[in-house]
Design a protein around this motif. Sequence first.
Motif, PDB file in Angstrom:
ATOM      1  N   VAL A  47       0.828  -1.211   0.000  1.00 47.80           N
ATOM      2  CA  VAL A  47       0.000   0.000   0.000  1.00 47.80           C
ATOM      3  C   VAL A  47       0.861   1.260   0.000  1.00 47.80           C
ATOM      4  O   VAL A  47       0.492   2.271  -0.606  1.00 47.80           O
ATOM      5  N   ARG A  48       2.004   1.201   0.654  1.00 46.12           N
ATOM      6  CA  ARG A  48       2.888   2.370   0.654  1.00 46.12           C
ATOM      7  C   ARG A  48       3.468   2.618  -0.743  1.00 46.12           C
ATOM      8  O   ARG A  48       3.716   3.769  -1.129  1.00 46.12           O
ATOM      9  N   SER A  49       3.699   1.554  -1.496  1.00 46.48           N
ATOM     10  CA  SER A  49       4.269   1.695  -2.841  1.00 46.48           C
ATOM     11  C   SER A  49       3.220   2.055  -3.874  1.00 46.48           C
ATOM     12  O   SER A  49       3.556   2.414  -5.006  1.00 46.48           O
ATOM     13  N   GLY A  50       1.942   1.935  -3.517  1.00 48.59           N
ATOM     14  CA  GLY A  50       0.883   2.210  -4.457  1.00 48.59           C
ATOM     15  C   GLY A  50       0.465   1.016  -5.288  1.00 48.59           C
ATOM     16  O   GLY A  50      -0.401   1.116  -6.165  1.00 48.59           O
ATOM     17  N   MET A  51       1.033  -0.150  -5.025  1.00 45.00           N
ATOM     18  CA  MET A  51       0.673  -1.352  -5.789  1.00 45.00           C
ATOM     19  C   MET A  51      -0.707  -1.886  -5.415  1.00 45.00           C
ATOM     20  O   MET A  51      -1.317  -2.624  -6.185  1.00 45.00           O
ATOM     21  N   ALA A  52      -1.188  -1.537  -4.240  1.00 49.36           N
ATOM     22  CA  ALA A  52      -2.529  -1.945  -3.811  1.00 49.36           C
ATOM     23  C   ALA A  52      -3.130  -0.814  -2.983  1.00 49.36           C
ATOM     24  O   ALA A  52      -2.414  -0.128  -2.249  1.00 49.36           O
ATOM     25  N   ARG A  53      -4.442  -0.631  -3.126  1.00 49.73           N
ATOM     26  CA  ARG A  53      -5.104   0.401  -2.325  1.00 49.73           C
ATOM     27  C   ARG A  53      -5.249  -0.083  -0.884  1.00 49.73           C
ATOM     28  O   ARG A  53      -4.978   0.655   0.066  1.00 49.73           O
ATOM     29  N   TYR A  54      -5.724  -1.335  -0.753  1.00 51.95           N
ATOM     30  CA  TYR A  54      -5.834  -1.962   0.558  1.00 51.95           C
ATOM     31  C   TYR A  54      -5.271  -3.378   0.495  1.00 51.95           C
ATOM     32  O   TYR A  54      -5.411  -4.063  -0.521  1.00 51.95           O
ATOM     33  N   GLY A  55      -4.672  -3.800   1.579  1.00 51.01           N
ATOM     34  CA  GLY A  55      -4.233  -5.184   1.723  1.00 51.01           C
ATOM     35  C   GLY A  55      -4.871  -5.766   2.969  1.00 51.01           C
ATOM     36  O   GLY A  55      -5.082  -5.060   3.959  1.00 51.01           O
ATOM     37  N   LEU A  56      -5.195  -7.052   2.909  1.00 46.52           N
ATOM     38  CA  LEU A  56      -5.822  -7.726   4.040  1.00 46.52           C
ATOM     39  C   LEU A  56      -4.921  -8.860   4.497  1.00 46.52           C
ATOM     40  O   LEU A  56      -4.614  -9.771   3.723  1.00 46.52           O
ATOM     41  N   SER A  57      -4.481  -8.784   5.735  1.00 48.84           N
ATOM     42  CA  SER A  57      -3.660  -9.853   6.301  1.00 48.84           C
ATOM     43  C   SER A  57      -4.424 -10.547   7.419  1.00 48.84           C
ATOM     44  O   SER A  57      -5.000  -9.892   8.285  1.00 48.84           O
ATOM     45  N   ILE A  58      -4.411 -11.877   7.385  1.00 47.79           N
ATOM     46  CA  ILE A  58      -5.160 -12.681   8.346  1.00 47.79           C
ATOM     47  C   ILE A  58      -4.229 -13.681   8.993  1.00 47.79           C
ATOM     48  O   ILE A  58      -3.411 -14.318   8.327  1.00 47.79           O
ATOM     49  N   GLY A  59      -4.336 -13.821  10.288  1.00 47.94           N
ATOM     50  CA  GLY A  59      -3.654 -14.892  11.019  1.00 47.94           C
ATOM     51  C   GLY A  59      -4.716 -15.771  11.634  1.00 47.94           C
ATOM     52  O   GLY A  59      -5.544 -15.297  12.415  1.00 47.94           O
ATOM     53  N   SER A  60      -4.743 -17.045  11.274  1.00 46.53           N
ATOM     54  CA  SER A  60      -5.835 -17.923  11.686  1.00 46.53           C
ATOM     55  C   SER A  60      -5.323 -19.340  11.855  1.00 46.53           C
ATOM     56  O   SER A  60      -4.509 -19.810  11.066  1.00 46.53           O
ATOM     57  N   ASP A  61      -5.821 -20.030  12.887  1.00 43.59           N
ATOM     58  CA  ASP A  61      -5.380 -21.413  13.108  1.00 43.59           C
ATOM     59  C   ASP A  61      -6.434 -22.227  13.835  1.00 43.59           C
ATOM     60  O   ASP A  61      -7.203 -21.696  14.640  1.00 43.59           O
ATOM     61  N   VAL A  62      -6.460 -23.516  13.534  1.00 41.15           N
ATOM     62  CA  VAL A  62      -7.121 -24.533  14.362  1.00 41.15           C
ATOM     63  C   VAL A  62      -5.992 -25.478  14.774  1.00 41.15           C
ATOM     64  O   VAL A  62      -5.817 -26.545  14.217  1.00 41.15           O
ATOM     65  N   SER A  63      -5.216 -25.028  15.726  1.00 41.93           N
ATOM     66  CA  SER A  63      -3.946 -25.660  16.048  1.00 41.93           C
ATOM     67  C   SER A  63      -4.114 -27.051  16.644  1.00 41.93           C
ATOM     68  O   SER A  63      -5.134 -27.386  17.227  1.00 41.93           O
ATOM     69  N   GLN A  64      -3.069 -27.868  16.475  1.00 44.68           N
ATOM     70  CA  GLN A  64      -3.120 -29.264  16.893  1.00 44.68           C
ATOM     71  C   GLN A  64      -2.194 -29.539  18.077  1.00 44.68           C
ATOM     72  O   GLN A  64      -1.152 -28.919  18.224  1.00 44.68           O
ATOM     73  N   GLY A  65      -2.593 -30.501  18.875  1.00 48.79           N
ATOM     74  CA  GLY A  65      -1.751 -31.003  19.952  1.00 48.79           C
ATOM     75  C   GLY A  65      -2.035 -32.482  20.132  1.00 48.79           C
ATOM     76  O   GLY A  65      -3.197 -32.900  20.202  1.00 48.79           O
ATOM     77  N   ALA A  66      -1.016 -33.291  20.169  1.00 46.03           N
ATOM     78  CA  ALA A  66      -1.206 -34.733  20.306  1.00 46.03           C
ATOM     79  C   ALA A  66      -1.849 -35.060  21.653  1.00 46.03           C
ATOM     80  O   ALA A  66      -1.620 -34.356  22.649  1.00 46.03           O
ATOM     81  N   PRO A  67      -2.678 -36.099  21.698  1.00 43.57           N
ATOM     82  CA  PRO A  67      -3.284 -36.499  22.973  1.00 43.57           C
ATOM     83  C   PRO A  67      -2.240 -36.681  24.065  1.00 43.57           C
ATOM     84  O   PRO A  67      -1.201 -37.305  23.842  1.00 43.57           O
ATOM     85  N   SER A  68      -2.500 -36.088  25.229  1.00 42.17           N
ATOM     86  CA  SER A  68      -1.654 -36.109  26.435  1.00 42.17           C
ATOM     87  C   SER A  68      -0.415 -35.233  26.342  1.00 42.17           C
ATOM     88  O   SER A  68       0.292 -35.038  27.331  1.00 42.17           O
ATOM     89  N   ASP A  69      -0.117 -34.661  25.175  1.00 45.27           N
ATOM     90  CA  ASP A  69       1.013 -33.748  25.057  1.00 45.27           C
ATOM     91  C   ASP A  69       0.653 -32.423  25.722  1.00 45.27           C
ATOM     92  O   ASP A  69      -0.525 -32.043  25.789  1.00 45.27           O
ATOM     93  N   GLN A  70       1.661 -31.694  26.168  1.00 49.23           N
ATOM     94  CA  GLN A  70       1.421 -30.395  26.810  1.00 49.23           C
ATOM     95  C   GLN A  70       0.681 -29.435  25.872  1.00 49.23           C
ATOM     96  O   GLN A  70      -0.122 -28.612  26.317  1.00 49.23           O
ATOM     97  N   LEU A  71       0.921 -29.555  24.568  1.00 52.12           N
ATOM     98  CA  LEU A  71       0.256 -28.687  23.606  1.00 52.12           C
ATOM     99  C   LEU A  71      -1.259 -28.867  23.620  1.00 52.12           C
ATOM    100  O   LEU A  71      -2.000 -27.946  23.280  1.00 52.12           O
ATOM    101  N   GLU A  72      -1.731 -30.048  24.006  1.00 57.58           N
ATOM    102  CA  GLU A  72      -3.167 -30.291  24.000  1.00 57.58           C
ATOM    103  C   GLU A  72      -3.896 -29.377  24.982  1.00 57.58           C
ATOM    104  O   GLU A  72      -5.074 -29.072  24.806  1.00 57.58           O
ATOM    105  N   TYR A  73      -3.203 -28.926  26.006  1.00 57.95           N
ATOM    106  CA  TYR A  73      -3.821 -28.051  26.999  1.00 57.95           C
ATOM    107  C   TYR A  73      -3.962 -26.603  26.500  1.00 57.95           C
ATOM    108  O   TYR A  73      -4.743 -25.844  27.058  1.00 57.95           O
ATOM    109  N   THR A  74      -3.201 -26.226  25.486  1.00 56.85           N
ATOM    110  CA  THR A  74      -3.185 -24.819  25.078  1.00 56.85           C
ATOM    111  C   THR A  74      -3.587 -24.580  23.635  1.00 56.85           C
ATOM    112  O   THR A  74      -3.970 -23.455  23.279  1.00 56.85           O
TER     113      THR A  74
END
Length: 345
Positions: free
Chosen positions: A127-154
């Motif tokens: 947008v600063r260079s004029g190549m686009a009027r608007y840009g849309l950035s998205i951060g999205s997840d359905v994150s995974q954690g193995a059963p009983s792993d610490q990641l499963e809690y968060t």
Amino acid sequence: MDGGIVSYGVYVPRYRIKIEEIAGVWNENPDSIKGGLRVKQKSVPDIDEDTATISVEAARNALKRVDVDGEQVGAIYVGSESHPYAVKPTATIVAEAIDATPYLTAADYEFACKAGTAGIQTCLGLVRSGMARYGLSIGSDVSQGAPSDQLEYTAGAGGGAYLIGTENIIAKINKTVSYTTDTPDFWRREGQRYPSHGGRFTGEPGYFKHVTGATEKLLEKTDKTPSDYDYAVFHQPNGKFPVRAAERLGFEEKQYSPALVVEDIGNTYSGSTLIGLAKVLDQAKPGDRILTTSYGSGAGADSFDITVTENIKEVQDRGPKVSEFLDEGTYLSYGEYAKHKGKVK
């Protein structure tokens, strides 16, 4: 040319599972888990929700706040480590859903939990260079954690979308810097169902080295100190890391606590920093200064110096606020959660 945030939107699934429910299945002490991670529950996607649907909802919520049509968006980037297709972009699904096609550039990004902020940097350049009027950035997840792993809690689910432009800016991005190394603290090979993490590499060599490295470089480049900021937002893999990083850098609780959401929805990975920043924007006032630093395993951090403008007052009440998603909650048993997450076939 000035550039920055024109609008923002988030989406978090309504389903939740409590830490006690997960701990009970694996005969763990729930108080120990909650105390160690500082997370009491996490968000869970519905059976028909994934990174694409979450991204679409967040994007639509961002556009609700402003008088910008999808056809004015010239770039869309979706950052995630749980894209629904190995070969097929999520960004094109979002583009069709908001009527942005066909005259735009679109791509999927992956850098663990910081892909969404990397997309913001790309949009800012366009947008600063004029190549686009608007840009849309998205951060999205359905994150995974193995059963009983610490990641499963968060490992939670959710996303944030940011419309970037040079007109009607609600939050000007004054400066951004990045700090990147090849640090293998977290990974998932092609075909593997669940990610692995490198134990001792997760904390100091991974998260803290990069978050503090990027933040300190930003403070140096802007000639600012922590006391110059009204708010500080950091990536939230759990409830302890962002607090420890903030205090190590010299920020006070009143600066970092307004952004904390991990206790209620877990680590939404690419959505984590963006949802935290959205929570701050929901309550920010013109002139407020915000420091935001994301983190992605592998490893890197993006840091931003942001100033809120008068235009913030026009958008805050035109879309759903983060607090509305935090207040929602339909609680699942572990069996229902396993079904929702596809752990049981």
